[in-house]
Motif scaffolding. Structure first.
Motif, PDB file in Angstrom:
ATOM      1  N   LEU A  93       0.829  -1.198   0.000  1.00 56.94           N
ATOM      2  CA  LEU A  93       0.000   0.000   0.000  1.00 56.94           C
ATOM      3  C   LEU A  93       0.869   1.256   0.000  1.00 56.94           C
ATOM      4  CD1 LEU A  93      -2.896  -0.876   2.494  1.00 56.94           C
ATOM      5  CD2 LEU A  93      -2.867  -1.033   0.004  1.00 56.94           C
ATOM      6  N   TYR A  94       0.376   2.235  -0.754  1.00 54.24           N
ATOM      7  CA  TYR A  94       1.067   3.525  -0.843  1.00 54.24           C
ATOM      8  C   TYR A  94       0.089   4.631  -0.492  1.00 54.24           C
ATOM      9  CZ  TYR A  94       3.507   7.546  -2.912  1.00 54.24           C
ATOM     10  OH  TYR A  94       4.117   8.742  -3.121  1.00 54.24           O
ATOM     11  N   ASN A  95       0.493   5.512   0.415  1.00 58.29           N
ATOM     12  CA  ASN A  95      -0.345   6.618   0.858  1.00 58.29           C
ATOM     13  C   ASN A  95      -0.115   7.820  -0.065  1.00 58.29           C
ATOM     14  OD1 ASN A  95      -1.703   8.698   2.156  1.00 58.29           O
ATOM     15  ND2 ASN A  95      -1.158   7.956   4.207  1.00 58.29           N
ATOM     16  N   LYS A  96      -1.100   8.132  -0.900  1.00 62.41           N
ATOM     17  CA  LYS A  96      -0.942   9.226  -1.864  1.00 62.41           C
ATOM     18  C   LYS A  96      -0.996  10.599  -1.205  1.00 62.41           C
ATOM     19  CE  LYS A  96      -4.222   8.270  -4.749  1.00 62.41           C
ATOM     20  NZ  LYS A  96      -5.050   8.421  -5.979  1.00 62.41           N
ATOM     21  N   ILE A  97      -1.568  10.701  -0.015  1.00 59.60           N
ATOM     22  CA  ILE A  97      -1.633  12.000   0.666  1.00 59.60           C
ATOM     23  C   ILE A  97      -0.289  12.346   1.306  1.00 59.60           C
ATOM     24  CG2 ILE A  97      -2.703  13.261   2.571  1.00 59.60           C
ATOM     25  CD1 ILE A  97      -5.282  11.824   1.988  1.00 59.60           C
ATOM     26  N   LYS A  98       0.296  11.353   1.991  1.00 59.62           N
ATOM     27  CA  LYS A  98       1.571  11.590   2.666  1.00 59.62           C
ATOM     28  C   LYS A  98       2.766  11.164   1.817  1.00 59.62           C
ATOM     29  CE  LYS A  98      -0.447  11.110   7.268  1.00 59.62           C
ATOM     30  NZ  LYS A  98      -0.390  10.400   8.578  1.00 59.62           N
TER      31      LYS A  98
ATOM     32  N   THR B 187       4.032   8.193   0.911  1.00 61.79           N
ATOM     33  CA  THR B 187       4.908   7.255   1.612  1.00 61.79           C
ATOM     34  C   THR B 187       4.306   5.856   1.601  1.00 61.79           C
ATOM     35  OG1 THR B 187       5.987   6.749   3.725  1.00 61.79           O
ATOM     36  CG2 THR B 187       3.817   7.781   3.816  1.00 61.79           C
ATOM     37  N   TYR B 188       5.186   4.865   1.755  1.00 63.45           N
ATOM     38  CA  TYR B 188       4.759   3.478   1.907  1.00 63.45           C
ATOM     39  C   TYR B 188       4.604   3.099   3.376  1.00 63.45           C
ATOM     40  CZ  TYR B 188       5.839   2.574  -3.030  1.00 63.45           C
ATOM     41  OH  TYR B 188       5.859   2.581  -4.406  1.00 63.45           O
ATOM     42  N   GLU B 189       4.944   4.003   4.274  1.00 65.09           N
ATOM     43  CA  GLU B 189       4.957   3.686   5.696  1.00 65.09           C
ATOM     44  C   GLU B 189       3.632   4.067   6.359  1.00 65.09           C
ATOM     45  OE1 GLU B 189       8.337   5.462   7.513  1.00 65.09           O
ATOM     46  OE2 GLU B 189       9.799   4.268   6.356  1.00 65.09           O
ATOM     47  N   PHE B 190       3.171   3.173   7.218  1.00 65.78           N
ATOM     48  CA  PHE B 190       1.925   3.389   7.958  1.00 65.78           C
ATOM     49  C   PHE B 190       2.201   3.133   9.437  1.00 65.78           C
ATOM     50  CE2 PHE B 190       0.714   2.385   3.668  1.00 65.78           C
ATOM     51  CZ  PHE B 190      -0.361   3.216   3.397  1.00 65.78           C
TER      52      PHE B 190
END
Length: 215
Positions: free
Chosen positions: A115-120, A122-125
């Motif tokens: 998963l990739y966070n398009k808002i931040k 980053t791949y990190e959660f």
């Protein structure tokens, strides 16, 4: 075959076998729909058998990708690993953050298998995500109505691509429409859908006319 003898009658009993669809029987059904002989095994050295099998796989993915009660799962938790990455299983067809989360802090997509966070960006959660997921299951694990729809859809494609017979295509399309009607009935019966859109964890009492008449 056995014979049960009683004082007044003879009853003939025969063994009953219930065979559900397998990939082999599905391939043979598709072959039969276009006037070809059945096979005893799925042999990929035969180009026609490989082609039919690929049609079956494509139809399987397309039908399941619509999202049904048997392969759609809401609020499924995805937990980050020690590197804060969330890897996506290979049998996930579609996924999205649960609709109930109105004020979202993440807008995720799948990239490089995770998963990739398009808002931040980053791949990190830092915490788990609850997702609505549509899974892909093996053909043998599907409810019987969906197997028949997949076979019917693949049969239409086989007729279109291998047989120049518009009448046959039309007849097979009618069978596909009937199979989809059976699937829709299955979905309505098994889905426990309600007009108000309540989830499975909620309940409500619907209007019951007899309570008013009982007064």
């Amino acid at each position: 075959m056995g014979i049960l003898r009683g004082p007044f009658f003879l009853t003939m009993t025969t063994p009953t076998t219930i065979d559900l669809d397998t990939e082999l029987s599905a391939v043979n059904s598709i072959l039969g729909s276009i006037g070809q002989s059945p096979v005893t095994s799925i042999n990929f050295t035969n180009p026609e058998i490989e082609f039919i099998y690929n049609l079956l796989k494509e139809s399987n993915v397309e039908v399941q990708n619509e999202g049904w009660v048997f392969n759609r799962e809401d609020h499924y938790p995805f937990t980050p690993d020690v590197n804060k990455n969330i890897f996506v299983p290979n049998n996930v067809l579609r996924m999205d953050v649960c609709e109930e989360e109105v004020y979202r802090s993440s807008d995720v997509v799948k990239r490089d298998g995770k998963l990739y966070n398009k808002i931040k960006h980053t791949y990190e959660f830092d915490e788990k995500l609850d997702m609505n997921v549509v899974w892909l299951f093996a053909f043998s694990d599907l409810p019987q109505p969906f197997k028949r729809l997949i076979v019917a859809k693949a049969s239409v494609r086989a007729a279109v691509q291998l047989v120049s017979n518009p009448t046959l295509v039309q007849l097979l399309q009618q069978q596909e429409a009937f199979a989809r009607a059976i699937v829709t009935e299955y979905e309505c019966n098994q889905g426990d859908h309600n007009f108000l859109g309540f989830g499975h964890e909620n309940g409500y009492r619907t209007y019951e006319p007899f309570r008013g008449l009982r007064r």
